[in-house]
Design a protein around this motif. Structure first.
Motif, PDB file in Angstrom:
ATOM      1  N   VAL A   9       0.864  -1.176   0.000  1.00  9.06           N
ATOM      2  CA  VAL A   9       0.000   0.000   0.000  1.00  9.06           C
ATOM      3  C   VAL A   9       0.896   1.220   0.000  1.00  9.06           C
ATOM      4  O   VAL A   9       1.674   1.418   0.940  1.00  9.06           O
ATOM      5  CB  VAL A   9      -0.921   0.019   1.246  1.00  9.06           C
ATOM      6  CG1 VAL A   9      -1.804   1.257   1.235  1.00  9.06           C
ATOM      7  CG2 VAL A   9      -1.759  -1.249   1.317  1.00  9.06           C
ATOM      8  N   SER A  10       0.823   2.043  -1.063  1.00  6.15           N
ATOM      9  CA  SER A  10       1.684   3.217  -1.133  1.00  6.15           C
ATOM     10  C   SER A  10       1.258   4.143  -2.269  1.00  6.15           C
ATOM     11  O   SER A  10       0.438   3.791  -3.102  1.00  6.15           O
ATOM     12  CB  SER A  10       3.144   2.808  -1.344  1.00  6.15           C
ATOM     13  OG  SER A  10       3.331   2.254  -2.626  1.00  6.15           O
ATOM     14  N   THR A  11       1.876   5.302  -2.278  1.00  8.68           N
ATOM     15  CA  THR A  11       1.778   6.194  -3.423  1.00  8.68           C
ATOM     16  C   THR A  11       2.773   5.692  -4.459  1.00  8.68           C
ATOM     17  O   THR A  11       3.881   5.298  -4.111  1.00  8.68           O
ATOM     18  CB  THR A  11       2.145   7.638  -3.010  1.00  8.68           C
ATOM     19  OG1 THR A  11       1.269   8.032  -1.960  1.00  8.68           O
ATOM     20  CG2 THR A  11       2.019   8.594  -4.178  1.00  8.68           C
ATOM     21  N   PHE A  12       2.389   5.660  -5.709  1.00  7.56           N
ATOM     22  CA  PHE A  12       3.258   5.127  -6.756  1.00  7.56           C
ATOM     23  C   PHE A  12       4.260   6.186  -7.203  1.00  7.56           C
ATOM     24  O   PHE A  12       4.153   6.765  -8.283  1.00  7.56           O
ATOM     25  CB  PHE A  12       2.441   4.631  -7.944  1.00  7.56           C
ATOM     26  CG  PHE A  12       1.526   3.477  -7.634  1.00  7.56           C
ATOM     27  CD1 PHE A  12       1.616   2.754  -6.462  1.00  7.56           C
ATOM     28  CD2 PHE A  12       0.545   3.116  -8.532  1.00  7.56           C
ATOM     29  CE1 PHE A  12       0.767   1.690  -6.184  1.00  7.56           C
ATOM     30  CE2 PHE A  12      -0.309   2.052  -8.285  1.00  7.56           C
ATOM     31  CZ  PHE A  12      -0.196   1.337  -7.108  1.00  7.56           C
ATOM     32  N   GLY A  13       5.261   6.423  -6.355  1.00  7.84           N
ATOM     33  CA  GLY A  13       6.328   7.371  -6.659  1.00  7.84           C
ATOM     34  C   GLY A  13       7.673   6.670  -6.591  1.00  7.84           C
ATOM     35  O   GLY A  13       7.787   5.556  -6.063  1.00  7.84           O
ATOM     36  N   LEU A  18       8.775   0.415  -5.995  1.00  7.14           N
ATOM     37  CA  LEU A  18       7.863  -0.552  -6.619  1.00  7.14           C
ATOM     38  C   LEU A  18       8.447  -1.250  -7.848  1.00  7.14           C
ATOM     39  O   LEU A  18       8.142  -2.430  -8.071  1.00  7.14           O
ATOM     40  CB  LEU A  18       6.525   0.108  -6.918  1.00  7.14           C
ATOM     41  CG  LEU A  18       5.771   0.542  -5.646  1.00  7.14           C
ATOM     42  CD1 LEU A  18       4.568   1.403  -6.001  1.00  7.14           C
ATOM     43  CD2 LEU A  18       5.363  -0.648  -4.815  1.00  7.14           C
ATOM     44  N   PRO A  19       9.300  -0.601  -8.650  1.00  9.66           N
ATOM     45  CA  PRO A  19       9.937  -1.349  -9.738  1.00  9.66           C
ATOM     46  C   PRO A  19      10.767  -2.528  -9.213  1.00  9.66           C
ATOM     47  O   PRO A  19      10.772  -3.611  -9.803  1.00  9.66           O
ATOM     48  CB  PRO A  19      10.813  -0.304 -10.433  1.00  9.66           C
ATOM     49  CG  PRO A  19      10.098   0.986 -10.180  1.00  9.66           C
ATOM     50  CD  PRO A  19       9.586   0.847  -8.763  1.00  9.66           C
ATOM     51  N   THR A  20      11.433  -2.331  -8.083  1.00 10.09           N
ATOM     52  CA  THR A  20      12.201  -3.412  -7.470  1.00 10.09           C
ATOM     53  C   THR A  20      11.267  -4.513  -6.973  1.00 10.09           C
ATOM     54  O   THR A  20      11.568  -5.700  -7.107  1.00 10.09           O
ATOM     55  CB  THR A  20      13.063  -2.871  -6.315  1.00 10.09           C
ATOM     56  OG1 THR A  20      13.923  -1.856  -6.820  1.00 10.09           O
ATOM     57  CG2 THR A  20      13.890  -3.970  -5.672  1.00 10.09           C
ATOM     58  N   LEU A  21      10.128  -4.145  -6.418  1.00  8.01           N
ATOM     59  CA  LEU A  21       9.143  -5.128  -5.973  1.00  8.01           C
ATOM     60  C   LEU A  21       8.657  -5.969  -7.157  1.00  8.01           C
ATOM     61  O   LEU A  21       8.535  -7.198  -7.049  1.00  8.01           O
ATOM     62  CB  LEU A  21       7.970  -4.438  -5.279  1.00  8.01           C
ATOM     63  CG  LEU A  21       6.830  -5.336  -4.810  1.00  8.01           C
ATOM     64  CD1 LEU A  21       7.329  -6.450  -3.894  1.00  8.01           C
ATOM     65  CD2 LEU A  21       5.754  -4.509  -4.122  1.00  8.01           C
ATOM     66  N   LEU A  22       8.401  -5.336  -8.283  1.00  8.14           N
ATOM     67  CA  LEU A  22       7.976  -6.085  -9.466  1.00  8.14           C
ATOM     68  C   LEU A  22       9.078  -7.014  -9.958  1.00  8.14           C
ATOM     69  O   LEU A  22       8.798  -8.150 -10.373  1.00  8.14           O
ATOM     70  CB  LEU A  22       7.530  -5.126 -10.573  1.00  8.14           C
ATOM     71  CG  LEU A  22       6.217  -4.396 -10.307  1.00  8.14           C
ATOM     72  CD1 LEU A  22       5.953  -3.360 -11.402  1.00  8.14           C
ATOM     73  CD2 LEU A  22       5.050  -5.371 -10.205  1.00  8.14           C
ATOM     74  N   VAL A  40      -1.770  -1.491  -4.034  1.00  7.63           N
ATOM     75  CA  VAL A  40      -2.848  -0.586  -3.645  1.00  7.63           C
ATOM     76  C   VAL A  40      -2.290   0.820  -3.602  1.00  7.63           C
ATOM     77  O   VAL A  40      -1.325   1.099  -2.898  1.00  7.63           O
ATOM     78  CB  VAL A  40      -3.403  -0.963  -2.253  1.00  7.63           C
ATOM     79  CG1 VAL A  40      -4.541  -0.031  -1.865  1.00  7.63           C
ATOM     80  CG2 VAL A  40      -3.853  -2.420  -2.236  1.00  7.63           C
ATOM     81  N   GLY A  41      -2.873   1.702  -4.382  1.00  9.76           N
ATOM     82  CA  GLY A  41      -2.428   3.086  -4.392  1.00  9.76           C
ATOM     83  C   GLY A  41      -2.585   3.699  -5.764  1.00  9.76           C
ATOM     84  O   GLY A  41      -3.157   3.112  -6.681  1.00  9.76           O
ATOM     85  N   GLU A  42      -2.017   4.876  -5.872  1.00 13.35           N
ATOM     86  CA  GLU A  42      -2.095   5.636  -7.121  1.00 13.35           C
ATOM     87  C   GLU A  42      -0.909   6.578  -7.130  1.00 13.35           C
ATOM     88  O   GLU A  42      -0.330   6.869  -6.085  1.00 13.35           O
ATOM     89  CB  GLU A  42      -3.410   6.421  -7.165  1.00 13.35           C
ATOM     90  CG  GLU A  42      -3.821   6.897  -8.524  1.00 13.35           C
ATOM     91  CD  GLU A  42      -3.976   5.758  -9.523  1.00 13.35           C
ATOM     92  OE1 GLU A  42      -3.149   5.699 -10.459  1.00 13.35           O
ATOM     93  OE2 GLU A  42      -4.896   4.937  -9.393  1.00 13.35           O
ATOM     94  N   GLY A  43      -0.535   7.046  -8.289  1.00 11.55           N
ATOM     95  CA  GLY A  43       0.548   8.010  -8.357  1.00 11.55           C
ATOM     96  C   GLY A  43       1.117   8.128  -9.752  1.00 11.55           C
ATOM     97  O   GLY A  43       0.669   7.447 -10.686  1.00 11.55           O
ATOM     98  N   SER A  85       8.310  -1.587   0.302  1.00  5.81           N
ATOM     99  CA  SER A  85       9.513  -1.614  -0.547  1.00  5.81           C
ATOM    100  C   SER A  85      10.214  -0.269  -0.660  1.00  5.81           C
ATOM    101  O   SER A  85      11.114  -0.126  -1.485  1.00  5.81           O
ATOM    102  CB  SER A  85       9.143  -2.130  -1.935  1.00  5.81           C
ATOM    103  OG  SER A  85       8.147  -1.312  -2.519  1.00  5.81           O
ATOM    104  N   SER A  86       9.847   0.685   0.156  1.00  2.00           N
ATOM    105  CA  SER A  86      10.454   2.029   0.073  1.00  2.00           C
ATOM    106  C   SER A  86      11.970   1.969   0.236  1.00  2.00           C
ATOM    107  O   SER A  86      12.490   1.169   1.007  1.00  2.00           O
ATOM    108  CB  SER A  86       9.877   2.946   1.151  1.00  2.00           C
ATOM    109  OG  SER A  86       8.510   3.161   0.920  1.00  2.00           O
TER     110      SER A  86
END
Length: 87
Positions: A9-13, A18-22, A40-43, A85-86
């Motif tokens: 759950v985060s802002t997609f920044g 998140l690229p590392t998570l993928l 979950v989130g948007e950005g 994943s920050s």
């Protein structure tokens, strides 16, 4: 469904990693491990992340839910694993 439900759950920044998570999800996929990844989130990176999931061949295992009000209370319990994943 025996797939492990992984969620974030985060802002997609950029700072959210998140690229590392993928990329990590791709490793699970390549090892044949059953999972579903809920983002979950948007950005500003949403389209880039969707394209990355597609390019990695895991788009069918990744769900982009958009922003959900009160996600911590309503969605976290549905995940088997939560990932922050920050960087």
């Amino acid at each position: 469904d025996s797939a492990v439900r992984i969620g974030s759950v985060s802002t997609f920044g950029e700072q959210k990693g998140l690229p590392t998570l993928l990329e990590s999800a791709k490793i699970l996929h390549d090892r044949g491990l059953p999972f579903r990844l809920g983002l979950v989130g948007e950005g500003p990176m949403r389209r880039e992340l969707e394209a990355q999931a597609s390019a990695l061949g895991i788009a069918d295992r990744v769900e982009f839910t958009g922003w959900q009000a009160d996600a911590a209370r309503t969605l976290l319990p549905s995940f088997d694993v939560f990932v922050q994943s920050s960087y």
